[in-house]
Design an enzyme around this catalytic site. Structure first.
Site, PDB file in Angstrom:
ATOM      1  CE1 TYR A 124      -7.414 -56.814 -67.773  1.00 36.38           C
ATOM      2  CE2 TYR A 124      -6.518 -57.904 -65.837  1.00 36.38           C
ATOM      3  CZ  TYR A 124      -7.599 -57.546 -66.614  1.00 36.38           C
ATOM      4  OH  TYR A 124      -8.853 -57.914 -66.239  1.00 36.38           O
ATOM      5  CE  LYS A 191     -16.545 -54.759 -80.409  1.00 35.40           C
ATOM      6  NZ  LYS A 191     -17.883 -55.353 -80.416  1.00 35.40           N
ATOM      7  CG  ASP A 224     -19.449 -58.118 -79.545  1.00 38.84           C
ATOM      8  OD1 ASP A 224     -18.536 -58.673 -80.197  1.00 38.84           O
ATOM      9  OD2 ASP A 224     -20.016 -57.096 -79.948  1.00 38.84           O
ATOM     10  CG  ASP A 248      -9.818 -61.037 -65.843  1.00 34.57           C
ATOM     11  OD1 ASP A 248     -10.034 -62.087 -65.201  1.00 34.57           O
ATOM     12  OD2 ASP A 248      -9.763 -59.920 -65.308  1.00 34.57           O
TER      13      ASP A 248
END
Ligand code: NAD
Length: 362
Positions: A124, A191, A224, A248
């Protein structure tokens, strides 16, 4: 003494929600000296910008603001006022508590998760290179040369920066929040197994920081896996700290766990400055209809009261809103079994219901 707070009504359904929220905040007995500042599409003609300087100056001076949603007109060339506010004031943490209340139509009970989303870095950051542009070609060549890896020449590229200092700032906020609010655990979400030098750095920095907070449990989850676990066992999570993009997405997932956007509050926090607002947008199709749910903004007001140190008033207002939800008579269409339920009330009647509960000492 009255708290001087910048009050931005917003546009679309913003003014109705803001008015309902102002009324319940005042009904707590806490005194406010509202510094009302308009921003958004409606002020462009007067000031040539949707975010006039005086709005920013007011927030900088008062250090606290509460705002209604503001529309970002598509294709108008105007930046989002909401994003501009976060950038200008360096509001590095987007705080989103997601708590289930009895009476809400949701598949889950006992959800009480607080999301601390990093607000300034990651994908972002706005560092993007458009497919086909000469500078993008140059970047692709440069990256191939440096890394020895091929990037297809017809690619568009978005850069993902994550820093030690940016992570320390959001991480410290999460741990301090957990300590202050009597929370037991902070989970860092990443991640790092794939993005070793951005998410990996985030995780490593969080692990280092956790050593300074031995009284708070610390763990990490791959994003995930976290999403699956949130859907299966949301009650196991407490405070989540996430880089911008995962923050987000997981914020909306958690809003879904607690009954939807009409109930999801938020705060954008910087160094000594905070802007409180609901997670949802300006729902323009409902503008002026006295229809949508003001509870997300009211709960944002609860967060503001806590931020101001008015914990007792905050608890009372939270209990009053919870009582209205549990009773189910003074609630808007989105909280009814069907969207066209004739017993749904309007925005201002929800405020009446909450004020009644406050007066009855809920
Ligand atoms: P939205 O959140 O405004 O509305 C989407 C739908 O969600 C609505 O049509 C409505 O059905 C439902 N909804 C939203 N708020 C509700 C409430 N309080 N009670 C009941 N139902 C509610 O999202 P959008 O349509 O994607 O965005 C509209 C505008 O808002 C856009 O211009 C967007 O940029 C802006 N926006 C502003 C903010 C902000 O001010 N922080 C946040 C998100 C979107």
């Amino acid at each position: 003494m009255a708290y001087r707070v910048t009050f931005i009504p917003g546009d679309g359904v913003g003014p109705e929600l803001s008015e309902a929220t102002r009324r319940v905040l005042e009904a707590t007995g806490v005194e406010f000296d509202w510094d009302v500042r308009d921003a958004g599409a409606d002020v462009v003609e007067q000031y040539g910008t949707p975010l006039p300087d005086h709005v920013l100056e007011s927030i900088r001076a008062n250090r606290v603001a509460i705002k209604g949603p503001i529309t970002t007109p598509i294709g108008s060339g105007f930046r989002s006022v909401n994003v501009a506010l976060r950038k200008e004031l360096d509001l590095f943490c987007c705080l989103r508590p997601c708590k289930s209340y009895p009476g809400v139509r949701s598949r889950y009970e006992d959800v009480d998760i607080v999301i601390c989303r990093e607000n300034t870095e990651d994908l972002y950051a706005g560092i993007e290179f458009e497919q086909g542009k000469p500078e993008t070609g140059k970047l692709i060549e440069f990256v191939s040369e440096l890394s020895g890896k091929e990037v297809r020449p017809d690619s568009g590229v978005s850069i993902k920066p994550i820093s030690v200092s940016g992570t320390q700032r959001i991480g410290r906020y999460a741990f301090e929040y957990a300590r202050r609010e009597g929370r037991r655990k902070v989970t860092a979400v990443h991640k790092a197994n794939i993005m070793k030098f951005s998410d990996g750095l985030f995780l490593q920095t969080m692990r280092e920081l956790a050593k300074e907070y031995p009284d708070i449990q610390f763990e990490d989850r791959i994003v995930d896996n976290l999403c699956m676990q949130l859907v299966q066992r949301p009650e196991e999570y407490d405070v989540l700290v996430l880089p911008n993009l995962y923050g987000d997405i997981v914020s909306d997932l958690c809003a879904g766990l607690i009954g939807g956007l009409g109930l999801a509050p938020g705060a954008n926090i910087g160094d000594g400055v905070a802007v409180f607002e609901a997670t949802h947008g300006s729902a323009p199709k409902y503008k002026g209809m006295n229809k949508v749910n003001p509870m997300a903004m009211m709960f944002s007001g609860v967060l503001m009261l806590r931020h101001l140190g008015e914990r007792e008033a905050a608890d009372r207002l939270e209990r009053a809103i919870a009582a209205v939800i549990a009773e189910g008579t003074h609630v808007t269409y989105d909280m009814k079994p069907t969207r066209d339920d004739p017993t749904a009330v309007g925005t201002s009647q929800v405020a009446d219901g909450v004020i009644e509960k406050l007066q009855a000492g809920a």
